[in-house]
Write a protein that holds these residues in place. Structure first.
Motif, mmCIF file in Angstrom:
data_model
loop_
_atom_site.group_PDB
_atom_site.id
_atom_site.type_symbol
_atom_site.label_atom_id
_atom_site.label_comp_id
_atom_site.label_asym_id
_atom_site.label_seq_id
_atom_site.Cartn_x
_atom_site.Cartn_y
_atom_site.Cartn_z
ATOM 1 N N LEU A 5 31.749 -4.294 127.466
ATOM 2 C CA LEU A 5 32.782 -3.594 127.813
ATOM 3 C C LEU A 5 33.162 -3.579 129.213
ATOM 4 C CD1 LEU A 5 35.047 -1.501 126.801
ATOM 5 C CD2 LEU A 5 33.254 0.290 127.118
ATOM 6 N N GLY A 6 34.414 -4.373 129.585
ATOM 7 C CA GLY A 6 34.695 -4.315 131.162
ATOM 8 C C GLY A 6 35.598 -3.121 131.385
ATOM 9 N N LEU A 7 34.944 -2.458 132.816
ATOM 10 C CA LEU A 7 35.603 -1.492 133.043
ATOM 11 C C LEU A 7 36.171 -1.459 134.490
ATOM 12 C CD1 LEU A 7 32.690 0.674 131.797
ATOM 13 C CD2 LEU A 7 34.791 0.779 130.980
ATOM 14 N N GLY A 8 36.227 -2.650 135.190
ATOM 15 C CA GLY A 8 36.534 -2.676 136.524
ATOM 16 C C GLY A 8 35.499 -2.664 137.521
ATOM 17 N N GLU A 9 35.836 -2.665 138.627
ATOM 18 C CA GLU A 9 34.645 -2.440 139.848
ATOM 19 C C GLU A 9 34.104 -1.144 140.002
ATOM 20 O OE1 GLU A 9 35.308 -4.429 143.514
ATOM 21 O OE2 GLU A 9 36.685 -5.901 142.670
ATOM 22 N N ASP A 10 34.915 -0.106 140.171
ATOM 23 C CA ASP A 10 34.667 1.362 140.243
ATOM 24 C C ASP A 10 35.047 2.224 139.338
ATOM 25 O OD1 ASP A 10 32.951 3.181 141.098
ATOM 26 O OD2 ASP A 10 34.202 3.546 142.960
ATOM 27 N N PRO A 11 34.915 2.384 138.046
ATOM 28 C CA PRO A 11 35.714 3.240 137.204
ATOM 29 C C PRO A 11 35.354 4.790 137.484
ATOM 30 C CG PRO A 11 33.827 2.385 135.956
ATOM 31 C CD PRO A 11 33.838 1.569 137.311
ATOM 32 N N ASP A 12 36.496 5.408 137.212
ATOM 33 C CA ASP A 12 36.258 6.904 137.391
ATOM 34 C C ASP A 12 35.921 7.561 136.186
ATOM 35 O OD1 ASP A 12 38.500 6.737 135.850
ATOM 36 O OD2 ASP A 12 39.977 7.729 137.435
ATOM 37 N N TYR A 13 35.765 8.811 136.132
ATOM 38 C CA TYR A 13 35.415 9.582 134.935
ATOM 39 C C TYR A 13 36.241 9.281 133.977
ATOM 40 C CZ TYR A 13 32.785 13.263 132.583
ATOM 41 O OH TYR A 13 32.228 14.046 131.560
ATOM 42 N N LYS A 14 37.400 9.493 134.163
ATOM 43 C CA LYS A 14 38.417 9.534 133.070
ATOM 44 C C LYS A 14 38.477 8.202 132.300
ATOM 45 C CE LYS A 14 41.762 11.046 130.132
ATOM 46 N NZ LYS A 14 41.507 11.955 129.199
ATOM 47 N N THR A 15 38.476 7.156 133.160
ATOM 48 C CA THR A 15 38.398 5.864 132.388
ATOM 49 C C THR A 15 37.110 5.605 131.674
ATOM 50 O OG1 THR A 15 39.473 4.874 134.367
ATOM 51 C CG2 THR A 15 38.478 3.259 133.235
ATOM 52 N N MET A 16 36.092 5.865 132.336
ATOM 53 C CA MET A 16 34.848 5.782 131.428
ATOM 54 C C MET A 16 34.854 6.451 130.011
ATOM 55 S SD MET A 16 32.332 3.878 133.301
ATOM 56 C CE MET A 16 30.995 4.388 132.575
ATOM 57 N N GLU A 17 35.178 7.601 130.255
ATOM 58 C CA GLU A 17 35.331 8.564 128.980
ATOM 59 C C GLU A 17 36.233 7.833 127.920
ATOM 60 O OE1 GLU A 17 37.019 12.788 127.751
ATOM 61 O OE2 GLU A 17 35.671 12.951 129.497
#
Length: 76
Positions: A5-17
């Motif tokens: 799962l690609g989430l970008g460089e520094d995902p925030d809480y909402k993006t991760m959830e």
């Protein structure tokens, strides 16, 4: 099976959830008995918490208690 799962460089809480919730909600058939999630050492506790919360929310199904099951629509 391995799912990356690609989430970008520094995902925030909402993006991760949201990302982890969608993985399980859209593809619950991938999980039969157990899941192993391997987080990189660079993830903070907050990011790991967000991922686990999202994964748990993705496992929740309102349809379990309904007498009539609705058909899932395939999305492009």
């Amino acid at each position: 099976m391995v799912l990356l799962l690609g989430l970008g460089e520094d995902p925030d809480y909402k993006t991760m959830e949201t990302s982890f919730r969608r993985v399980l909600a859209k593809s619950s058939e991938l999980v039969e008995k157990e899941v192993l999630i391997d987080f990189p050492d660079s993830f903070s506790r907050e990011q790991i918490e967000a991922a686990l919360v999202g994964f748990q929310l993705g496992a929740y199904s309102l349809g379990f208690y309904k007498k009539r099951k609705s058909k899932r629509l395939l999305q492009a």
